[in-house]
Design a protein around this motif. Sequence first.
Motif, PDB file in Angstrom:
ATOM      1  N   ALA A  30      46.048 -44.549  30.167  1.00 27.98           N
ATOM      2  CA  ALA A  30      46.810 -44.914  28.974  1.00 27.98           C
ATOM      3  C   ALA A  30      46.870 -43.785  27.960  1.00 27.98           C
ATOM      4  CB  ALA A  30      46.213 -46.167  28.343  1.00 27.98           C
ATOM      5  N   THR A  31      45.729 -43.174  27.660  1.00 31.55           N
ATOM      6  CA  THR A  31      45.728 -42.140  26.612  1.00 31.55           C
ATOM      7  C   THR A  31      46.433 -40.862  27.075  1.00 31.55           C
ATOM      8  OG1 THR A  31      43.499 -41.430  27.280  1.00 31.55           O
ATOM      9  CG2 THR A  31      43.667 -43.023  25.476  1.00 31.55           C
ATOM     10  N   GLU A  32      46.332 -40.532  28.346  1.00 26.84           N
ATOM     11  CA  GLU A  32      47.061 -39.362  28.841  1.00 26.84           C
ATOM     12  C   GLU A  32      48.562 -39.594  28.774  1.00 26.84           C
ATOM     13  OE1 GLU A  32      45.348 -38.784  32.724  1.00 26.84           O
ATOM     14  OE2 GLU A  32      44.155 -37.081  32.008  1.00 26.84           O
ATOM     15  N   ALA A  33      48.999 -40.815  29.121  1.00 21.59           N
ATOM     16  CA  ALA A  33      50.427 -41.118  29.122  1.00 21.59           C
ATOM     17  C   ALA A  33      51.008 -41.168  27.715  1.00 21.59           C
ATOM     18  CB  ALA A  33      50.670 -42.450  29.837  1.00 21.59           C
ATOM     19  N   GLU A  80      51.719 -49.501  22.192  1.00 24.11           N
ATOM     20  CA  GLU A  80      52.172 -48.621  23.264  1.00 24.11           C
ATOM     21  C   GLU A  80      51.045 -48.338  24.253  1.00 24.11           C
ATOM     22  OE1 GLU A  80      54.503 -44.317  23.722  1.00 24.11           O
ATOM     23  OE2 GLU A  80      54.086 -45.156  21.728  1.00 24.11           O
ATOM     24  N   LEU A  81      49.842 -48.099  23.727  1.00 27.50           N
ATOM     25  CA  LEU A  81      48.689 -47.874  24.595  1.00 27.50           C
ATOM     26  C   LEU A  81      48.375 -49.114  25.427  1.00 27.50           C
ATOM     27  CD1 LEU A  81      46.451 -45.943  22.049  1.00 27.50           C
ATOM     28  CD2 LEU A  81      47.131 -45.057  24.293  1.00 27.50           C
ATOM     29  N   ALA A  82      48.424 -50.268  24.782  1.00 27.74           N
ATOM     30  CA  ALA A  82      48.139 -51.518  25.496  1.00 27.74           C
ATOM     31  C   ALA A  82      49.162 -51.771  26.599  1.00 27.74           C
ATOM     32  CB  ALA A  82      48.117 -52.684  24.517  1.00 27.74           C
ATOM     33  N   ALA A  83      50.407 -51.411  26.333  1.00 23.63           N
ATOM     34  CA  ALA A  83      51.467 -51.637  27.311  1.00 23.63           C
ATOM     35  C   ALA A  83      51.285 -50.784  28.565  1.00 23.63           C
ATOM     36  CB  ALA A  83      52.828 -51.351  26.686  1.00 23.63           C
ATOM     37  N   VAL A  84      50.571 -49.664  28.443  1.00 22.33           N
ATOM     38  CA  VAL A  84      50.284 -48.815  29.603  1.00 22.33           C
ATOM     39  C   VAL A  84      48.953 -49.209  30.244  1.00 22.33           C
ATOM     40  CG1 VAL A  84      49.898 -46.440  30.373  1.00 22.33           C
ATOM     41  CG2 VAL A  84      51.604 -46.911  28.604  1.00 22.33           C
ATOM     42  N   TYR A  85      47.972 -49.499  29.395  1.00 22.07           N
ATOM     43  CA  TYR A  85      46.631 -49.837  29.885  1.00 22.07           C
ATOM     44  C   TYR A  85      46.624 -51.124  30.708  1.00 22.07           C
ATOM     45  CZ  TYR A  85      41.654 -51.166  29.680  1.00 22.07           C
ATOM     46  OH  TYR A  85      40.380 -51.533  30.007  1.00 22.07           O
ATOM     47  N   THR A  86      47.241 -52.160  30.179  1.00 25.98           N
ATOM     48  CA  THR A  86      47.105 -53.493  30.759  1.00 25.98           C
ATOM     49  C   THR A  86      47.594 -53.589  32.203  1.00 25.98           C
ATOM     50  OG1 THR A  86      47.174 -54.539  28.585  1.00 25.98           O
ATOM     51  CG2 THR A  86      47.696 -55.928  30.487  1.00 25.98           C
ATOM     52  N   LEU A 137      32.465 -42.430  24.396  1.00 24.11           N
ATOM     53  CA  LEU A 137      33.149 -43.224  23.368  1.00 24.11           C
ATOM     54  C   LEU A 137      33.725 -44.489  23.979  1.00 24.11           C
ATOM     55  CD1 LEU A 137      34.333 -43.645  20.517  1.00 24.11           C
ATOM     56  CD2 LEU A 137      36.330 -42.308  21.272  1.00 24.11           C
ATOM     57  N   ILE A 138      34.384 -44.357  25.123  1.00 30.26           N
ATOM     58  CA  ILE A 138      34.949 -45.540  25.789  1.00 30.26           C
ATOM     59  C   ILE A 138      33.854 -46.541  26.108  1.00 30.26           C
ATOM     60  CG2 ILE A 138      36.199 -46.374  27.812  1.00 30.26           C
ATOM     61  CD1 ILE A 138      37.504 -43.585  27.980  1.00 30.26           C
ATOM     62  N   LYS A 139      32.758 -46.059  26.671  1.00 28.89           N
ATOM     63  CA  LYS A 139      31.667 -46.953  27.060  1.00 28.89           C
ATOM     64  C   LYS A 139      31.080 -47.690  25.862  1.00 28.89           C
ATOM     65  CE  LYS A 139      30.180 -44.464  31.213  1.00 28.89           C
ATOM     66  NZ  LYS A 139      29.076 -43.686  31.824  1.00 28.89           N
ATOM     67  N   ARG A 147      34.085 -55.415  24.297  1.00 25.85           N
ATOM     68  CA  ARG A 147      35.057 -55.951  23.340  1.00 25.85           C
ATOM     69  C   ARG A 147      36.458 -55.753  23.925  1.00 25.85           C
ATOM     70  NH1 ARG A 147      34.156 -53.005  17.730  1.00 25.85           N
ATOM     71  NH2 ARG A 147      35.385 -54.770  16.970  1.00 25.85           N
ATOM     72  N   PRO A 148      37.473 -56.456  23.423  1.00 28.85           N
ATOM     73  CA  PRO A 148      38.838 -56.155  23.835  1.00 28.85           C
ATOM     74  C   PRO A 148      39.179 -54.695  23.510  1.00 28.85           C
ATOM     75  CG  PRO A 148      38.744 -58.227  22.637  1.00 28.85           C
ATOM     76  CD  PRO A 148      37.398 -57.584  22.474  1.00 28.85           C
ATOM     77  N   PHE A 149      40.162 -54.142  24.213  1.00 31.00           N
ATOM     78  CA  PHE A 149      40.461 -52.723  24.033  1.00 31.00           C
ATOM     79  C   PHE A 149      41.131 -52.404  22.698  1.00 31.00           C
ATOM     80  CE2 PHE A 149      43.837 -54.432  26.917  1.00 31.00           C
ATOM     81  CZ  PHE A 149      44.894 -54.426  26.020  1.00 31.00           C
ATOM     82  N   GLY A 150      41.635 -53.406  21.992  1.00 27.67           N
ATOM     83  CA  GLY A 150      42.354 -53.172  20.739  1.00 27.67           C
ATOM     84  C   GLY A 150      41.588 -52.368  19.700  1.00 27.67           C
ATOM     85  N   PRO A 151      40.315 -52.702  19.412  1.00 27.98           N
ATOM     86  CA  PRO A 151      39.583 -51.939  18.393  1.00 27.98           C
ATOM     87  C   PRO A 151      39.447 -50.458  18.705  1.00 27.98           C
ATOM     88  CG  PRO A 151      38.493 -54.029  18.795  1.00 27.98           C
ATOM     89  CD  PRO A 151      39.573 -53.907  19.828  1.00 27.98           C
ATOM     90  N   LEU A 152      39.276 -50.108  19.973  1.00 23.54           N
ATOM     91  CA  LEU A 152      39.182 -48.691  20.328  1.00 23.54           C
ATOM     92  C   LEU A 152      40.521 -48.010  20.117  1.00 23.54           C
ATOM     93  CD1 LEU A 152      37.915 -46.162  21.451  1.00 23.54           C
ATOM     94  CD2 LEU A 152      38.231 -47.064  23.760  1.00 23.54           C
ATOM     95  N   PHE A 153      41.600 -48.628  20.576  1.00 23.46           N
ATOM     96  CA  PHE A 153      42.915 -48.038  20.380  1.00 23.46           C
ATOM     97  C   PHE A 153      43.239 -47.898  18.890  1.00 23.46           C
ATOM     98  CE2 PHE A 153      44.492 -49.765  24.719  1.00 23.46           C
ATOM     99  CZ  PHE A 153      43.881 -48.709  25.362  1.00 23.46           C
ATOM    100  N   ALA A 154      42.867 -48.893  18.111  1.00 22.70           N
ATOM    101  CA  ALA A 154      43.134 -48.843  16.674  1.00 22.70           C
ATOM    102  C   ALA A 154      42.342 -47.733  15.997  1.00 22.70           C
ATOM    103  CB  ALA A 154      42.798 -50.183  16.035  1.00 22.70           C
ATOM    104  N   SER A 155      41.168 -47.412  16.529  1.00 21.19           N
ATOM    105  CA  SER A 155      40.350 -46.371  15.909  1.00 21.19           C
ATOM    106  C   SER A 155      40.865 -44.972  16.185  1.00 21.19           C
ATOM    107  CB  SER A 155      38.897 -46.486  16.413  1.00 21.19           C
ATOM    108  OG  SER A 155      38.769 -46.038  17.749  1.00 21.19           O
ATOM    109  N   ILE A 156      41.580 -44.784  17.297  1.00 14.82           N
ATOM    110  CA  ILE A 156      42.041 -43.439  17.645  1.00 14.82           C
ATOM    111  C   ILE A 156      43.515 -43.210  17.329  1.00 14.82           C
ATOM    112  CG2 ILE A 156      40.296 -43.119  19.431  1.00 14.82           C
ATOM    113  CD1 ILE A 156      42.577 -43.740  21.482  1.00 14.82           C
TER     114      ILE A 156
END
Length: 216
Positions: free
Chosen positions: A31-34, A67-73, A44-46, A51-60
């Motif tokens: 997701a992050t590369e795309a 957009e990240l969620a749409a690729v990750y999921t 950091l990921i670990k 938790r759901p992935f949202g808080p990590l995506f929101a922090s970065i």
Amino acid sequence: MTEARWPIVLFDFDGTVADTVDLILASHHHATEAVLGYRLDEDLIKSYIGRPFGPLFASIAPDKVDELAAVYTPYNWGHIGEWVKPFPGMGDVIHGLTTAGARTGIVTSRMREPTETGLEALGLTHALPLLAPADVTELHKPYPEPLLHALDLLGAPAEQAVYVGDAVFDVQAAHAAGMASIAVTWGAGTRDDLMAANPTHLVDTPAELGAVLLTV
């Protein structure tokens, strides 16, 4: 005769019952590369697993969460049946609990569909009912709501239950729910961080976990 120390034993899924850490790391990298053009540090990921992935995506990248969620999921969901592996010995622990008459279930920050796919791949669908996936409560670990939802479904008080997980968030959620907690060190959390969270028990192997959960 083997007996269960707690009548209710709830388990986290990722990193506790199922070895999915590599899948989670690969999904974040994909997701992050795309979307962002770079990979995140794996430590950091670990630190966010549990938790759901949202808080990590929101922090970065707070402006790129959707957009990240749409690729990750789709990547994560599409590969779980292929990548998921059991932690050796966990099946024996779970079946031992069932034989001893304990009621068990899964409380996870993963959504319902991929969790069900993972449990099916592990052959644990019937032994571990999915009680609280991420889509049943508004708040997630480290808040107690998912655990309280599971207890409500089972009609059981927190004092009769223990939560088993590999993340600090799991221990914190159990504390907040008034439950005992068992932290396992074979998942994403580090032993030092888990110890600092003050779980009721800390174990390094599924055999040690079985010895805590079951008495002869």
